[in-house]
Design a protein around this motif. Structure first.
Motif, PDB file in Angstrom:
ATOM      1  N   LEU A  97     -12.465   5.959   0.595  1.00 20.71           N
ATOM      2  CA  LEU A  97     -12.501   5.060  -0.566  1.00 20.71           C
ATOM      3  C   LEU A  97     -12.009   5.744  -1.841  1.00 20.71           C
ATOM      4  N   LEU A  98     -12.357   7.023  -2.024  1.00 14.84           N
ATOM      5  CA  LEU A  98     -11.885   7.744  -3.213  1.00 14.84           C
ATOM      6  C   LEU A  98     -10.372   7.896  -3.205  1.00 14.84           C
ATOM      7  N   VAL A  99      -9.814   8.292  -2.078  1.00 17.94           N
ATOM      8  CA  VAL A  99      -8.358   8.435  -1.985  1.00 17.94           C
ATOM      9  C   VAL A  99      -7.687   7.073  -2.135  1.00 17.94           C
ATOM     10  N   PHE A 100      -8.240   6.047  -1.507  1.00 20.99           N
ATOM     11  CA  PHE A 100      -7.684   4.695  -1.614  1.00 20.99           C
ATOM     12  C   PHE A 100      -7.599   4.254  -3.073  1.00 20.99           C
ATOM     13  N   ASN A 101      -8.698   4.386  -3.795  1.00 22.98           N
ATOM     14  CA  ASN A 101      -8.704   3.946  -5.193  1.00 22.98           C
ATOM     15  C   ASN A 101      -7.832   4.837  -6.071  1.00 22.98           C
ATOM     16  N   PHE A 102      -7.804   6.128  -5.785  1.00 22.51           N
ATOM     17  CA  PHE A 102      -6.951   7.036  -6.549  1.00 22.51           C
ATOM     18  C   PHE A 102      -5.475   6.663  -6.364  1.00 22.51           C
ATOM     19  N   VAL A 103      -5.058   6.492  -5.113  1.00 25.69           N
ATOM     20  CA  VAL A 103      -3.653   6.153  -4.834  1.00 25.69           C
ATOM     21  C   VAL A 103      -3.320   4.774  -5.390  1.00 25.69           C
ATOM     22  N   ARG A 104      -4.223   3.847  -5.251  1.00 23.89           N
ATOM     23  CA  ARG A 104      -3.973   2.477  -5.716  1.00 23.89           C
ATOM     24  C   ARG A 104      -3.820   2.407  -7.234  1.00 23.89           C
ATOM     25  N   HIS A 105      -4.592   3.203  -7.957  1.00 16.65           N
ATOM     26  CA  HIS A 105      -4.566   3.123  -9.427  1.00 16.65           C
ATOM     27  C   HIS A 105      -3.589   4.094 -10.076  1.00 16.65           C
ATOM     28  N   THR A 106      -3.071   5.043  -9.329  1.00 17.66           N
ATOM     29  CA  THR A 106      -2.140   6.005  -9.935  1.00 17.66           C
ATOM     30  C   THR A 106      -0.706   5.836  -9.433  1.00 17.66           C
ATOM     31  N   THR A 107      -0.496   4.946  -8.485  1.00 15.41           N
ATOM     32  CA  THR A 107       0.852   4.708  -7.970  1.00 15.41           C
ATOM     33  C   THR A 107       1.125   3.205  -7.956  1.00 15.41           C
ATOM     34  N   ASP A 108       2.356   2.868  -7.637  1.00 17.41           N
ATOM     35  CA  ASP A 108       2.733   1.459  -7.515  1.00 17.41           C
ATOM     36  C   ASP A 108       2.745   0.988  -6.058  1.00 17.41           C
ATOM     37  N   LEU A 109       2.145   1.764  -5.179  1.00 15.34           N
ATOM     38  CA  LEU A 109       2.106   1.377  -3.770  1.00 15.34           C
ATOM     39  C   LEU A 109       1.297   0.101  -3.582  1.00 15.34           C
ATOM     40  N   GLN A 110       1.707  -0.681  -2.595  1.00 17.60           N
ATOM     41  CA  GLN A 110       0.952  -1.882  -2.257  1.00 17.60           C
ATOM     42  C   GLN A 110      -0.403  -1.470  -1.680  1.00 17.60           C
ATOM     43  N   VAL A 111      -1.353  -2.394  -1.716  1.00 17.74           N
ATOM     44  CA  VAL A 111      -2.736  -2.103  -1.362  1.00 17.74           C
ATOM     45  C   VAL A 111      -2.875  -1.581   0.072  1.00 17.74           C
ATOM     46  N   VAL A 112      -2.184  -2.159   1.022  1.00 16.04           N
ATOM     47  CA  VAL A 112      -2.340  -1.726   2.410  1.00 16.04           C
ATOM     48  C   VAL A 112      -1.702  -0.351   2.618  1.00 16.04           C
ATOM     49  N   ARG A 113      -0.597  -0.077   1.966  1.00 16.00           N
ATOM     50  CA  ARG A 113       0.018   1.255   2.073  1.00 16.00           C
ATOM     51  C   ARG A 113      -0.901   2.327   1.479  1.00 16.00           C
ATOM     52  N   ALA A 114      -1.523   2.024   0.361  1.00 17.35           N
ATOM     53  CA  ALA A 114      -2.487   2.958  -0.232  1.00 17.35           C
ATOM     54  C   ALA A 114      -3.661   3.170   0.724  1.00 17.35           C
ATOM     55  N   SER A 115      -4.071   2.114   1.387  1.00 20.56           N
ATOM     56  CA  SER A 115      -5.177   2.203   2.334  1.00 20.56           C
ATOM     57  C   SER A 115      -4.806   3.057   3.543  1.00 20.56           C
ATOM     58  N   ILE A 116      -3.586   2.917   4.030  1.00 21.22           N
ATOM     59  CA  ILE A 116      -3.147   3.717   5.180  1.00 21.22           C
ATOM     60  C   ILE A 116      -3.139   5.200   4.827  1.00 21.22           C
ATOM     61  N   ILE A 117      -2.656   5.547   3.649  1.00 24.03           N
ATOM     62  CA  ILE A 117      -2.673   6.952   3.206  1.00 24.03           C
ATOM     63  C   ILE A 117      -4.107   7.464   3.165  1.00 24.03           C
ATOM     64  N   ALA A 118      -5.016   6.670   2.591  1.00 20.51           N
ATOM     65  CA  ALA A 118      -6.423   7.071   2.506  1.00 20.51           C
ATOM     66  C   ALA A 118      -7.040   7.233   3.889  1.00 20.51           C
ATOM     67  N   THR A 119      -6.695   6.351   4.807  1.00 18.71           N
ATOM     68  CA  THR A 119      -7.227   6.427   6.160  1.00 18.71           C
ATOM     69  C   THR A 119      -6.753   7.694   6.858  1.00 18.71           C
ATOM     70  N   ILE A 120      -5.493   8.056   6.677  1.00 17.49           N
ATOM     71  CA  ILE A 120      -4.954   9.274   7.298  1.00 17.49           C
ATOM     72  C   ILE A 120      -5.661  10.513   6.757  1.00 17.49           C
ATOM     73  N   VAL A 121      -5.898  10.569   5.454  1.00 15.81           N
ATOM     74  CA  VAL A 121      -6.636  11.703   4.870  1.00 15.81           C
ATOM     75  C   VAL A 121      -8.050  11.759   5.449  1.00 15.81           C
ATOM     76  N   ALA A 122      -8.699  10.605   5.562  1.00 14.09           N
ATOM     77  CA  ALA A 122     -10.059  10.553   6.114  1.00 14.09           C
ATOM     78  C   ALA A 122     -10.080  10.950   7.589  1.00 14.09           C
TER      79      ALA A 122
END
Length: 194
Positions: A51-76
């Motif tokens: 959740l921290l990575v998801f919100n960080f990526v979502r609020h600091t980049t222009d990536l779409q929500v699902v792409r930000a979520s996939i990045i966060a999931t991979i880190v997790a």
């Protein structure tokens, strides 16, 4: 302690005999509870990372929500592997690391699809894409994916070691091979016929 019809004295039943199956069941339940608690501790920390990575990526980049979520999931997933291997399942078989890692990645990828499929459906199927809604459906997807991951990791990835043979049996086997006449046969044949 009673007498049968023949007048013979019957042996008293062992006090622990009725509890033996229950103790075995209780031991399995205790081990499962400990495993669930350890899995939950690592998984809970992984949810926070996710959740921290998801919100960080979502609020600091222009990536779409699902792409930000996939990045966060991979880190997790990477975080969780370390936690599961060295904390939750540290006593499990470590001999086939390539197989273990391959299965972990396969089941994690399926969990990633489950988790992000829920978010994708909410976002693009229903238009629920506010930050609060995204976090709610991200969390819901993590929960559903976690049920699948728990089953698959414990069943396929971090397999339990086979039960060891008790020491007395090995000693008896050793004695039987060294001194074939030392131990009585249990199949009714005389000890000298081997």
């Amino acid at each position: 302690m009673g007498h049968g019809s023949s007048g013979a004295h019957t042996a008293p039943s062992a006090p622990d005999a009725p509890d033996a199956p229950r103790d075995g069941m209780r031991g399995r339940i205790d081990r499962l509870v400990r495993e669930v608690v350890k899995f939950g501790a690592v998984g809970g920390a992984g949810v926070l990372v996710n959740l921290l990575v998801f919100n960080f990526v979502r609020h600091t980049t222009d990536l779409q929500v699902v792409r930000a979520s996939i990045i966060a999931t991979i880190v997790a997933i990477a975080f969780n592997y370390v936690g599961f291997r060295y904390f939750t399942y540290r006593d499990r078989d470590k001999s086939g690391r390539t197989r273990e890692m391959s299965l972990f990645l396969l089941f994690s990828a399926i969990g990633l699809v489950i988790e992000n499929g829920v978010l994708y459906t909410a976002t693009y199927g229903f238009g629920w894409d506010s930050p609060l809604q995204s976090n709610i459906f991200k969390f819901l997807g993590i929960g559903i994916g976690t049920l699948f991951r728990f089953w698959s990791y414990r069943s396929w990835v971090f397999r339990a070691l086979p039960a060891r043979e008790p020491a007395p049996t090995r000693a008896e086997t050793f004695l039987e091979h060294e001194h074939p006449t030392a131990l009585p046969r249990t199949d009714g044949a005389p000890a000298g016929q081997r």
